[in-house]
Design a protein around this motif. Structure first.
Motif, PDB file in Angstrom:
ATOM      1  N   ASP A   3      94.037 -61.252  -4.850  1.00 47.23           N
ATOM      2  CA  ASP A   3      92.783 -61.064  -5.247  1.00 47.23           C
ATOM      3  C   ASP A   3      92.752 -60.197  -6.194  1.00 47.23           C
ATOM      4  O   ASP A   3      92.234 -60.073  -7.442  1.00 47.23           O
ATOM      5  N   SER A   4      93.552 -58.926  -5.762  1.00 49.60           N
ATOM      6  CA  SER A   4      93.404 -57.684  -6.561  1.00 49.60           C
ATOM      7  C   SER A   4      94.344 -57.723  -8.052  1.00 49.60           C
ATOM      8  O   SER A   4      94.163 -57.113  -8.839  1.00 49.60           O
ATOM      9  N   LYS A   5      95.118 -58.986  -7.925  1.00 51.50           N
ATOM     10  CA  LYS A   5      95.838 -58.952  -9.206  1.00 51.50           C
ATOM     11  C   LYS A   5      94.885 -59.859 -10.559  1.00 51.50           C
ATOM     12  O   LYS A   5      95.211 -59.663 -11.466  1.00 51.50           O
ATOM     13  N   ILE A   6      94.088 -60.466  -9.993  1.00 48.36           N
ATOM     14  CA  ILE A   6      93.354 -61.573 -10.716  1.00 48.36           C
ATOM     15  C   ILE A   6      92.895 -60.748 -12.098  1.00 48.36           C
ATOM     16  O   ILE A   6      93.115 -61.268 -13.102  1.00 48.36           O
ATOM     17  N   PHE A   7      92.493 -59.652 -12.198  1.00 42.69           N
ATOM     18  CA  PHE A   7      91.811 -59.082 -12.988  1.00 42.69           C
ATOM     19  C   PHE A   7      92.998 -58.632 -14.248  1.00 42.69           C
ATOM     20  O   PHE A   7      92.548 -58.664 -15.357  1.00 42.69           O
ATOM     21  N   SER A   8      93.978 -58.251 -13.600  1.00 40.62           N
ATOM     22  CA  SER A   8      95.083 -57.960 -14.569  1.00 40.62           C
ATOM     23  C   SER A   8      95.947 -59.350 -15.034  1.00 40.62           C
ATOM     24  O   SER A   8      96.199 -59.347 -16.169  1.00 40.62           O
ATOM     25  N   VAL A  10      94.430 -61.736 -16.222  1.00 39.02           N
ATOM     26  CA  VAL A  10      93.949 -62.137 -17.641  1.00 39.02           C
ATOM     27  C   VAL A  10      94.459 -61.681 -18.891  1.00 39.02           C
ATOM     28  O   VAL A  10      94.459 -62.370 -19.766  1.00 39.02           O
ATOM     29  N   LEU A  11      95.182 -60.633 -18.706  1.00 40.16           N
ATOM     30  CA  LEU A  11      95.294 -59.885 -19.829  1.00 40.16           C
ATOM     31  C   LEU A  11      96.842 -60.154 -20.253  1.00 40.16           C
ATOM     32  O   LEU A  11      97.299 -60.169 -21.303  1.00 40.16           O
TER      33      LEU A  11
ATOM     34  N   LYS B  38      93.152 -49.936 -19.077  1.00 39.88           N
ATOM     35  CA  LYS B  38      93.206 -51.063 -18.272  1.00 39.88           C
ATOM     36  C   LYS B  38      92.078 -50.984 -17.347  1.00 39.88           C
ATOM     37  O   LYS B  38      91.621 -51.841 -17.149  1.00 39.88           O
ATOM     38  N   ASP B  42      88.903 -53.319 -16.762  1.00 38.96           N
ATOM     39  CA  ASP B  42      88.550 -54.256 -15.627  1.00 38.96           C
ATOM     40  C   ASP B  42      87.327 -53.717 -15.042  1.00 38.96           C
ATOM     41  O   ASP B  42      86.605 -54.673 -14.570  1.00 38.96           O
ATOM     42  N   GLN B  45      84.737 -55.798 -17.117  1.00 43.28           N
ATOM     43  CA  GLN B  45      84.668 -57.183 -16.673  1.00 43.28           C
ATOM     44  C   GLN B  45      84.296 -57.136 -15.076  1.00 43.28           C
ATOM     45  O   GLN B  45      83.289 -58.488 -14.991  1.00 43.28           O
ATOM     46  N   GLU B 104      87.813 -65.460  -5.192  1.00 39.91           N
ATOM     47  CA  GLU B 104      88.828 -64.250  -5.388  1.00 39.91           C
ATOM     48  C   GLU B 104      88.314 -63.612  -6.385  1.00 39.91           C
ATOM     49  O   GLU B 104      88.630 -62.568  -6.456  1.00 39.91           O
ATOM     50  N   ALA B 108      88.003 -59.518  -5.996  1.00 46.36           N
ATOM     51  CA  ALA B 108      88.710 -58.607  -7.036  1.00 46.36           C
ATOM     52  C   ALA B 108      87.614 -57.714  -7.639  1.00 46.36           C
ATOM     53  O   ALA B 108      88.048 -56.443  -7.775  1.00 46.36           O
ATOM     54  N   LYS B 111      86.801 -54.737  -5.433  1.00 43.96           N
ATOM     55  CA  LYS B 111      87.665 -53.619  -5.373  1.00 43.96           C
ATOM     56  C   LYS B 111      87.357 -52.766  -6.454  1.00 43.96           C
ATOM     57  O   LYS B 111      88.045 -51.542  -6.549  1.00 43.96           O
ATOM     58  N   ASP B 161      98.403 -51.783 -12.584  1.00 38.45           N
ATOM     59  CA  ASP B 161      97.646 -52.806 -13.298  1.00 38.45           C
ATOM     60  C   ASP B 161      95.967 -52.777 -12.741  1.00 38.45           C
ATOM     61  O   ASP B 161      95.055 -53.081 -13.562  1.00 38.45           O
ATOM     62  N   THR B 162      95.901 -52.385 -11.406  1.00 36.66           N
ATOM     63  CA  THR B 162      94.733 -52.526 -10.891  1.00 36.66           C
ATOM     64  C   THR B 162      94.148 -51.247 -10.800  1.00 36.66           C
ATOM     65  O   THR B 162      92.968 -51.088 -10.184  1.00 36.66           O
TER      66      THR B 162
END
Lengths: 340, 277
Positions: A3-8, A10-11, B38, B42, B45, B104, B108, B111, B161-162
């Motif tokens: 889940d937490s990966k999804i936003f990254s 995209v890039l 980043k 995010d 977004q 999903e 994200a 968070k 990344d997050t």
């Protein structure tokens, strides 16, 4: 974790993990693209800094500064900035279409972008737009319109346009023939080291067109342009040495300058040089050839460019102009890597 | 320390050590920029997603529905019951997948919270510590340690990344403690003194710099970044755009609804029974 990966995800387009959630990625990309389209259609303006940075990115790709040289990529960024009204980007985009750099040559598109930049008062774009009207490139030929745009740029001190405008007055193209006006514009450009204008001004003095006849003054301007490597001026200077007009007659100097013009492909200079050679002693010819070998044009690149196009840049101060001449240089180098 | 040991250092070694330190500093600066930007991208977004999610999801479901009914109708007219069944199954599957995708994304987005000004200021300090942990070649010959090392860098990269700054902080402040809490093997992060090892380390760090530079370049060239630029330069612009987009989506959904109903009527006229609605 996914889940937490999804936003990254995209890039990282090239990243394999991006395949982990293609649906989610697609949804998000779609939302962003739709919103950006909406922003564009609503004319939401991007900050000047942002637009400037797009333009810089374009230039970096174009000249290969800090990134691999990629003209197509450069064009993409120019277009982005140009769409937001960046005047240099518009000019550069015009040049890309005008010269077919990173895109197929397209005069209609070139005119479109030159006009946008010209309307914002950019002198080089005005010059190019004038040139398009002059030659009927991408638009119906219209000498009066051409003069209009040359004059706008010339009034801003653009030497290319000043030189062209002088020629319009000399030839009666879009204006009534007026030698005095022609000489006046030549002088303005000539004072900015524009070789074509210098040569033309020399002829004004030699013929007494629009100015009082004065061979010494004519020689002065021929000399300046010839030193810059202008082939016609080299011929003019050689011709004066040959006839002893404005200078003390000197066959060795005459041979040198005619020879230099001849090397640049000036056929009448070749003919005259060969006639002259028949009257010279072997020692004189040897000396004249030594002089031509020793000759170093002050700005060889400009001079060589001059031989291809009857346009002479004062320098590469403006991005659009720089782009244009860079491309000319590249074309020359493609033909002959040892050109310069 | 009571006595001062006399250490012999070769000039080459000293030079290399400085080179490594400089490269680490460069990498730290890049990682800081990347994490900051980043995180901003995010966050924007996530805000956009919050505004639009409901409307996009509804629109997408209607699209699937229309698509399904068109296929169902076609199979009905052909009298192909197998095809009709297949269309129904495909629809169910697509709908479930779509709902899952939205879930999903929502998880994200939930968070995602903006870094505070303090956190942003802190990043540079954190990365200065974190880049000291880059030692990929050190553990090349020790499989169990290499595995731990990979797990650690994966954790750092994910946090980067997050934008999980707490995790970055936890690792940066006490890497050994972090490994211990995770129950992973302990690792020695000090720079070795041998020339060849330092050379290899320098090379690896340079490669890392190239990789981060690429990521940053990709980020800045992405539409996501462009959107972020829009949002940051003019407060409220994102909300405005989203509101406008919602209106467009409502119109689109209303159209799709009509179309779906029309199809349902035709199906009924032909005596078909949809199994799924």
């Amino acid at each position: 974790m996914q889940d937490s990966k999804i936003f990254s995800i995209v890039l990282r387009r090239s990243n394999a993990i991006e395949k982990a959630a293609p649906g989610a990625k697609r949804i998000l990309s779609c939302m962003i693209a739709d919103t950006l389209d909406l922003a564009t259609s609503k004319g939401v303006v991007v900050s000047d800094e942002q637009v400037e940075s797009w333009f810089q990115t374009g230039e970096n790709y174009w000249f290969g500064q800090g990134v691999a040289k990629d003209e197509k990529e450069g064009l993409k960024w120019f277009r982005k900035a140009a769409d937001q009204g960046h005047v240099h980007a518009q000019g550069c985009l015009g040049v890309c279409y005008y010269s077919g750099i990173g895109v197929a040559e397209d005069y209609v598109e070139a005119v479109k972008w030159f006009r946008k930049a010209a309307d914002q008062g950019n002198p080089n774009a005005q010059w190019f737009l004038g040139d398009c009207y002059d030659g009927g490139r991408g638009i119906a030929m219209d000498e009066v319109e051409a003069v209009k745009w040359y004059r706008k740029a010339a009034d801003q001190g653009n030497p290319n346009s000043q030189s062209y405008l002088g020629e319009c007055y000399r030839d009666g193209s879009g204006v009534t023939v007026d030698y005095a006006e022609a000489a006046r514009w030549y002088r303005k450009a000539a004072d900015q080291s524009h070789p074509t204008a210098q040569n033309n001004l020399g002829w004004c003095y030699a013929n007494g067109d629009g100015v009082a006849q004065d061979f010494e003054e004519a020689i002065k301007w021929f000399q300046k342009a010839a030193e810059l490597g202008h082939a016609e001026a080299q011929y003019s200077l050689g011709y004066c040495y040959y006839n002893g007009q404005g200078v003390v007659q000197d066959f060795v100097q005459a041979y040198k300058w005619l020879n230099l013009a001849s090397i640049q492909g000036d056929t009448s200079a070749t003919a005259r040089r060969d006639i002259l050679a028949a009257t010279l002693t072997p020692d004189q010819i040897t000396e004249a050839q030594r002089l031509s070998r020793e000759y170093q044009p002050i700005a060889p690149t400009f001079e060589e460019l001059q031989a291809i196009r009857a346009k002479s840049p004062r320098g590469f101060e403006e991005p659009a102009e720089r782009l244009f001449w860079m491309n000319e240089v590249n074309r020359l180098l493609e033909k002959d890597p040892n050109f310069f | 320390m009571t006595t001062t040991p006399i250490i012999y250092t070769s000039p080459e070694l000293e030079e290399l050590r400085q080179l490594v330190a400089g490269t680490r500093a460069q990498l730290a600066a890049l990682e800081t920029d990347y994490t900051k930007e980043k995180s901003r991208v995010d966050t924007v977004q996530a805000v956009l997603f919050g505004h639009l999610r409901e409307h996009y999801q509804k629109r997408d479901q209607l699209r699937l529905m229309v698509d399904y009914r068109q296929k169902f109708l076609k199979s009905l007219m052909r009298g192909d019951s197998e095809e009709a069944k297949q269309a129904g199954e495909n629809f169910e599957q697509a709908k479930t997948q779509s709902d899952k995708d939205y879930e999903e994304l929502a998880a994200a987005a939930d968070k995602k919270k903006q870094l505070t000004a303090e956190e942003e200021a802190e990043l540079s300090q954190l990365w200065k510590k974190l880049v000291k942990l880059y030692h990929p070649d050190r553990f090349a010959n020790e499989p169990d340690k290499l595995e731990t090392y990979h797990k650690l860098t994966a954790a750092i990269n994910q946090a980067k990344d997050t934008g999980e700054i707490e995790l970055l902080r936890e690792i940066a402040e006490d890497p050994e403690g972090f490994l211990l809490r995770k129950g992973w093997a302990n690792l020695d992060f000090s720079d070795k003194e041998e020339l060849t090892q330092l050379k290899r380390l320098h090379e690896t760090l340079q490669n890392e710099i190239i990789a981060v530079t690429e990521s940053l370049k990709d980020l800045r060239a992405s539409p996501d970044y462009e959107l972020c630029q829009f949002a940051e330069q003019k407060p409220g612009v994102l909300d405005e755009l989203a509101a406008e987009r919602v209106k467009q989506l409502e119109i689109e959904s209303a159209e799709l609804e009509k179309q779906a109903e029309r199809l349902a009527k035709e199906i009924k006229k032909l005596g078909g029974t949809e199994k799924i609605v």
